[in-house]
Design an enzyme around this catalytic site. Sequence first.
Site, short mmCIF file in Angstrom:
data_model
loop_
_atom_site.label_atom_id
_atom_site.label_comp_id
_atom_site.label_asym_id
_atom_site.label_seq_id
_atom_site.Cartn_x
_atom_site.Cartn_y
_atom_site.Cartn_z
N HIS A 176 0.86 -1.18 0.00
CA HIS A 176 0.00 0.00 0.00
C HIS A 176 0.90 1.23 0.00
O HIS A 176 1.74 1.40 0.88
CB HIS A 176 -0.96 -0.03 1.19
N GLU A 179 1.84 3.55 3.00
CA GLU A 179 2.28 2.91 4.25
C GLU A 179 3.81 2.87 4.28
O GLU A 179 4.44 1.80 4.35
CB GLU A 179 1.60 1.54 4.38
N HIS A 310 2.07 -3.87 6.90
CA HIS A 310 1.16 -2.77 6.57
C HIS A 310 1.20 -1.76 7.71
O HIS A 310 1.81 -1.99 8.74
CB HIS A 310 -0.28 -3.28 6.43
N GLU A 383 0.02 -5.00 11.04
CA GLU A 383 -0.35 -3.59 10.88
C GLU A 383 0.49 -2.84 11.90
O GLU A 383 0.32 -3.01 13.11
CB GLU A 383 -1.84 -3.39 11.18
O1 0X9 Z 1 -7.31 -3.90 4.12
C1 0X9 Z 1 -6.15 -4.30 4.01
O2 0X9 Z 1 -5.65 -4.68 2.96
C2 0X9 Z 1 -5.27 -4.35 5.27
N1 0X9 Z 1 -5.40 -3.15 6.03
S1 0X9 Z 1 -4.78 -1.74 5.46
O3 0X9 Z 1 -5.32 -0.66 6.29
N2 0X9 Z 1 -3.21 -1.72 5.63
O4 0X9 Z 1 -5.15 -1.62 4.09
C3 0X9 Z 1 -5.75 -5.46 6.18
C4 0X9 Z 1 -5.77 -6.80 5.58
C5 0X9 Z 1 -6.04 -7.81 6.65
N3 0X9 Z 1 -6.98 -8.80 6.24
C6 0X9 Z 1 -8.32 -8.73 6.57
N4 0X9 Z 1 -8.82 -7.78 7.28
N5 0X9 Z 1 -9.09 -9.72 6.15
ZN ZN Z 2 -2.03 -1.79 3.97
#
Ligand code: 0X9
Ligand code: ZN
Length: 420
Positions: A176, A179, A310, A383
């Site tokens: 991302h 990040e 992330h 994260e």
């Molecule tokens: O949404 C995402 O891709 C990740 N969070 S971010 O804020 N860095 O974009 C989290 C992915 C984790 N997986 C799930 N929540 N299923």
């Molecule tokens: Zn991310």
Amino acid sequence: MSSTRRALATVAAAALVLATGWSATAQENTPPPDRGIYQVTGADDAQARTEVARTGVDVLGVRDGTMEVVASPAQARTLRDAGYAPRLTGDFDAALAAQSNGPAAADDFPAGDEGYHTYDEMVAEVRAAAGDHADITSVSSIGSSFEGRDLPLVKISDNVGVDEDEPEVVFTCNMHAREHLTLEMCLRIVNRFTDGYGTDETVTGFVDGREIWVVPSLNPDGAEFDISGGEYQGWRKNRQPNSDGSVGTDINRNFSYKWGCCGGASDSPSAETYRGPSAGSAPEVASAQEWVSSRVIDGEQQITAHIDFHSFSELVLWPFGHTYDTVTEGMTQEEYDRFSSVGTEMADANGYTPDQASGLYITDGDINDWMWGEHKILSFCFEMYPSGGGLDGFYPPDEDIVEQTTRNDSAVDVLLTHAG
Ligand code: 0X9
Ligand code: ZN
Ligand code: CA
Ligand code: CA
Ligand code: CA
């Protein structure tokens, strides 16, 4: 709501402090901004959070059942139609502009944040590490980004030029764009395992006994775009143009395992969680998948463990993300328990909160589901810092880099231990 879910709901975003002054009257009389910041209450459980995320909004954080999201006017309407009452609290683009100090120099991070590495600086850094430690470090490539930037791959191990029979462990960062702290995390791993070799006993043991692979940036085009013009752009996706004129595929929704299966990604090209026109359509994803698949030798995947970094929210997450089920197709109870125990051990080491990924919200086509679902690689999503915040959560000052990357040293070591 389970206690883990409740803990999760409280870890994320603290209220964003904005000087853009959105009053109730302004909400009624002015058209909403192209990218508005909204508070969405009533997101008390993962199902509700999934429902909100499913509209394609950009989730900034979650706290006590309130989600902070960036939404287009159309997405805000969709949320209202679904029975939510999104409250406009700011203009994302105005907030970005307000945060900017102007460029420090051409092609650098905004003034004050020059401690972060641009793409060129990252490439120079990993080449220097390989130059200084040629016996244990080599730099190659997993492929190219959409705009043609090389995606460097660093290998660190004793007898680095030889493919030895040692557990292989992968760290990936910066898929991302905004990040940026995560790219620093991968550089920390490279520098620690190269500079510390021969003097630090733990480091030496892992370099001798493992083959460590690091991909510092899975999305260099997005990262460079995010710092272009001396002001952060709040960019998330890659920079691949879409058929409707919008730009970008969400790399973490484009992986091939159960791509688009479960409403955990958007099929709308302009959405921040756009899954792409087909699985693996993003060149960055195709490169990553091809390289990981190339580590299958004589029918056996050599890579045993992986972390994808992330930011932000301070979480350690494990598969699956596409379902709330713990045990399901491709995941036995025993396997789930292993994820949970290694994940919890890593979270004990860095002070993050551990959970199954879908405890945050459902995603499909993410890298961790693919790594496990397709290759049985013990794959985690970290994260990073901070635990909460609004847009500013993506942009901690460069003074925080050392503390927040070294914070993960012992968690990284936990993974390297369990990779054996
Ligand atoms: O949404 C995402 O891709 C990740 N969070 S971010 O804020 N860095 O974009 C989290 C992915 C984790 N997986 C799930 N929540 N299923
Ligand atoms: Zn991310
Ligand atoms: Ca600074
Ligand atoms: Ca070796
Ligand atoms: Ca090997």
